[in-house]
Design a protein around this motif. Structure first.
Motif, PDB file in Angstrom:
ATOM      1  N   ALA A  14      -6.638   7.307 -10.204  1.00  0.00           N
ATOM      2  CA  ALA A  14      -5.529   8.249 -10.393  1.00  0.00           C
ATOM      3  C   ALA A  14      -4.157   7.622 -10.191  1.00  0.00           C
ATOM      4  N   GLU A  15      -4.069   6.551  -9.404  1.00  0.00           N
ATOM      5  CA  GLU A  15      -2.797   5.900  -9.094  1.00  0.00           C
ATOM      6  C   GLU A  15      -2.754   4.531  -9.775  1.00  0.00           C
ATOM      7  N   VAL A  16      -1.539   4.002  -9.948  1.00  0.00           N
ATOM      8  CA  VAL A  16      -1.366   2.741 -10.669  1.00  0.00           C
ATOM      9  C   VAL A  16      -0.989   1.632  -9.682  1.00  0.00           C
ATOM     10  N   GLU A  17      -1.847   0.617  -9.603  1.00  0.00           N
ATOM     11  CA  GLU A  17      -1.542  -0.514  -8.734  1.00  0.00           C
ATOM     12  C   GLU A  17      -0.320  -1.260  -9.266  1.00  0.00           C
ATOM     13  N   GLY A  18       0.572  -1.622  -8.372  1.00  0.00           N
ATOM     14  CA  GLY A  18       1.808  -2.290  -8.750  1.00  0.00           C
ATOM     15  C   GLY A  18       2.937  -1.325  -9.025  1.00  0.00           C
ATOM     16  N   VAL A  19       2.608  -0.066  -9.225  1.00  0.00           N
ATOM     17  CA  VAL A  19       3.618   0.982  -9.424  1.00  0.00           C
ATOM     18  C   VAL A  19       3.594   1.962  -8.263  1.00  0.00           C
ATOM     19  N   ASP A  20       2.396   2.377  -7.879  1.00  0.00           N
ATOM     20  CA  ASP A  20       2.233   3.342  -6.789  1.00  0.00           C
ATOM     21  C   ASP A  20       1.812   2.685  -5.475  1.00  0.00           C
ATOM     22  N   TYR A  21       1.095   1.575  -5.568  1.00  0.00           N
ATOM     23  CA  TYR A  21       0.641   0.904  -4.357  1.00  0.00           C
ATOM     24  C   TYR A  21       0.426  -0.576  -4.633  1.00  0.00           C
ATOM     25  N   THR A  22       0.367  -1.362  -3.565  1.00  0.00           N
ATOM     26  CA  THR A  22       0.054  -2.790  -3.668  1.00  0.00           C
ATOM     27  C   THR A  22      -1.004  -3.144  -2.629  1.00  0.00           C
ATOM     28  N   ARG A  23      -1.713  -4.229  -2.894  1.00  0.00           N
ATOM     29  CA  ARG A  23      -2.653  -4.788  -1.931  1.00  0.00           C
ATOM     30  C   ARG A  23      -2.296  -6.251  -1.729  1.00  0.00           C
ATOM     31  N   THR A  24      -2.180  -6.675  -0.469  1.00  0.00           N
ATOM     32  CA  THR A  24      -1.833  -8.059  -0.156  1.00  0.00           C
ATOM     33  C   THR A  24      -2.833  -8.599   0.841  1.00  0.00           C
ATOM     34  N   ALA A  25      -3.420  -9.737   0.537  1.00  0.00           N
ATOM     35  CA  ALA A  25      -4.374 -10.387   1.434  1.00  0.00           C
ATOM     36  C   ALA A  25      -4.020 -11.859   1.551  1.00  0.00           C
ATOM     37  N   VAL A  26      -3.930 -12.352   2.755  1.00  0.00           N
ATOM     38  CA  VAL A  26      -3.623 -13.752   3.019  1.00  0.00           C
ATOM     39  C   VAL A  26      -4.677 -14.278   3.990  1.00  0.00           C
ATOM     40  N   THR A  27      -5.299 -15.401   3.660  1.00  0.00           N
ATOM     41  CA  THR A  27      -6.344 -15.977   4.510  1.00  0.00           C
ATOM     42  C   THR A  27      -6.041 -17.442   4.775  1.00  0.00           C
ATOM     43  N   PRO A  28      -5.344 -17.760   5.858  1.00  0.00           N
ATOM     44  CA  PRO A  28      -5.088 -19.165   6.191  1.00  0.00           C
ATOM     45  C   PRO A  28      -6.394 -19.906   6.472  1.00  0.00           C
ATOM     46  N   THR A  29      -6.449 -21.166   6.136  1.00  0.00           N
ATOM     47  CA  THR A  29      -7.644 -21.969   6.380  1.00  0.00           C
ATOM     48  C   THR A  29      -7.993 -21.983   7.864  1.00  0.00           C
ATOM     49  N   GLY A  30      -9.224 -21.655   8.164  1.00  0.00           N
ATOM     50  CA  GLY A  30      -9.699 -21.702   9.537  1.00  0.00           C
ATOM     51  C   GLY A  30      -9.373 -20.481  10.376  1.00  0.00           C
ATOM     52  N   ALA A  31      -8.637 -19.518   9.829  1.00  0.00           N
ATOM     53  CA  ALA A  31      -8.260 -18.335  10.610  1.00  0.00           C
ATOM     54  C   ALA A  31      -9.493 -17.493  10.924  1.00  0.00           C
ATOM     55  N   THR A  32      -9.620 -17.067  12.164  1.00  0.00           N
ATOM     56  CA  THR A  32     -10.767 -16.265  12.587  1.00  0.00           C
ATOM     57  C   THR A  32     -10.365 -14.861  13.041  1.00  0.00           C
ATOM     58  N   TRP A  33      -9.071 -14.596  13.190  1.00  0.00           N
ATOM     59  CA  TRP A  33      -8.552 -13.279  13.541  1.00  0.00           C
ATOM     60  C   TRP A  33      -7.898 -12.675  12.310  1.00  0.00           C
ATOM     61  N   CYS A  34      -7.816 -11.343  12.269  1.00  0.00           N
ATOM     62  CA  CYS A  34      -7.053 -10.696  11.197  1.00  0.00           C
ATOM     63  C   CYS A  34      -6.139  -9.629  11.781  1.00  0.00           C
TER      64      CYS A  34
END
Length: 406
Positions: A14-34
């Motif tokens: 029903a909603e348009v990604e990039g217009v109504d919402y965004t998703r951002t994920a970043v995973t540094p090498t070796g990171a074990t916490w989020c």
């Protein structure tokens, strides 16, 4: 108020990604916490900015952000039903999870309501924020984050932390208390914003990870000892239920070489019991000098235990307890031995039993390595009756250990 959409699939249809919402994920090498914010952007403004700041370059980071000009609450998916695949996958690959949210709270009251199944980490974050001058309360049941289906608890340890920041607390992070998208996107932040993030980050900074890729191989983290008599404290956990044979984690004193040292050794067993023994390694032969099973302690993945070893002359004392709980007054075991007298080195040892059948690696997470003991020196000001506690000892923070696999 009930969510408009029952699932991410329904929302995305029903909603348009990039217009109504965004998703951002970043995973540094070796990171074990989020560090995550599933109601970021203008859904619960300020939560995403804090999650990103806390993550920095050392934690995994995820944000689902509402960017509509209005009606962003339509994008809210409750934490226990949140099924957006990118965020779920990022959390599932993490050992520890910090989930940031916003709630209304009482008008004008700056506070954080904290909860989650990772009770040891909840206690640590609470303590760090209070020390930094922020108000923290136990989250009420409706936002307690204790449901196993909550995304914060869907990490490798099955337990996370949920931080609900009141509107007034989030407003305090931006000049003029302005939570608008324009202000948040401007990059302007108050000193309180950075102080809050640093307090939460301080909980992470004291940990070191030892990956045990084989059984019956000692992995030492060592530092030069200032004197032969030392009082050592650290916290430790492992990331697996024990199978086949035990996990062994020990504080080390008077280490001359791999064949000669004193140990205060925790044992996590296949029946989830926790044992503690004081041990001597002399010319390659290891001998238990005393100790046994600790009543009331149960091992589970991610559960942290605090371990203390005191060596004074020929007297060796050790105790262990659940991290976040008061230190027991009595020592678990006390023995005498005069085989080793030189200062040598101090540190930690991680090793798996020859009978261990865990899928490898087993991760041992050490933290809070303190030389001088965990005692608090309490100072009461006579003029105004204010009592302040100051830590005694040197916090070594695992900053420059020598790591030796033997």
């Amino acid at each position: 108020m009930a969510d408009k959409y029952p699932s991410y699939a329904a929302l995305a249809a029903a909603e348009v990604e990039g217009v109504d919402y965004t998703r951002t994920a970043v995973t540094p090498t070796g990171a074990t916490w989020c560090s995550i914010a599933i109601h970021g952007g203008s859904i619960e403004p300020g939560s995403g900015e804090m999650a990103k700041q806390v993550a920095g370059s050392r934690m995994r980071y995820f944000e689902f952000a509402g960017i509509k000009s209005s009606g962003n609450t339509d994008l809210h998916l409750t934490s226990t039903v949140y099924d957006e695949p990118t965020g779920i996958a990022l959390v599932a690959g993490s050992r520890r999870c910090l989930s940031f949210h916003g709630y209304a709270g009482e008008t004008g009251v700056e506070e954080t309501a904290i909860g989650g199944l990772d009770t040891a980490l909840v206690a640590r974050v609470t303590r760090a924020l209070k020390i930094a001058g922020f108000t923290v309360v136990t989250a009420p049941s409706e936002i307690a984050g204790t449901n196993p289906l909550n995304i914060c608890n869907k990490n490798l340890s099955g337990a996370g932390v949920q931080l609900e920041l009141s509107r007034a607390q989030r407003a305090a992070f931006f000049p003029g208390g302005d939570l608008s998208r324009a202000m948040r996107d401007s990059g302007q932040r108050t000193a309180a914003f950075y102080a809050y993030a640093r307090a939460v980050q301080s909980v992470y900074s004291g940990f070191g990870v030892v990956a045990q890729n084989s059984i019956n191989v000692s992995r030492y983290c060592l530092l030069p000892a200032p004197t032969a008599d030392v009082d050592l404290t650290a916290t430790v956990s492992t990331d697996r239920v024990v199978t086949g044979g035990s996990h062994f984690l020990a504080l080390v004193a008077r280490y001359a070489d791999a064949s000669n040292s004193y140990l205060a050794r925790l044992e996590f067993t296949t029946t989830a019991t926790v044992g503690l023994t004081v041990r001597r390694r002399l010319t390659g032969t290891e001998t238990s000098l005393g100790g046994g099973t600790i009543t009331g302690l149960t091992h589970a993945p991610g559960v942290r235990f605090r371990l203390r070893l005191q060596v004074a002359g020929s007297t060796l004392r050790a105790k262990a307890w659940l991290d976040g709980q008061p230190e027991p007054a009595e020592w678990t075991t006390e023995v005498t031995d005069s085989s080793l007298t030189a200062a040598g080195q101090i540190g930690m040892r991680s090793i798996l039993s020859t009978a261990n059948t865990n899928s490898l690696p087993v991760i041992a997470t050490w933290g809070d390595f303190l030389l001088g003991g965990p005692q608090q020196v309490t100072v009461t000001r006579s003029v105004n009756g204010i009592t302040k506690a100051h830590g005694a000892g040197t916090d070594l923070r695992l900053a420059h250990p020598t790591i030796v696999a033997l």
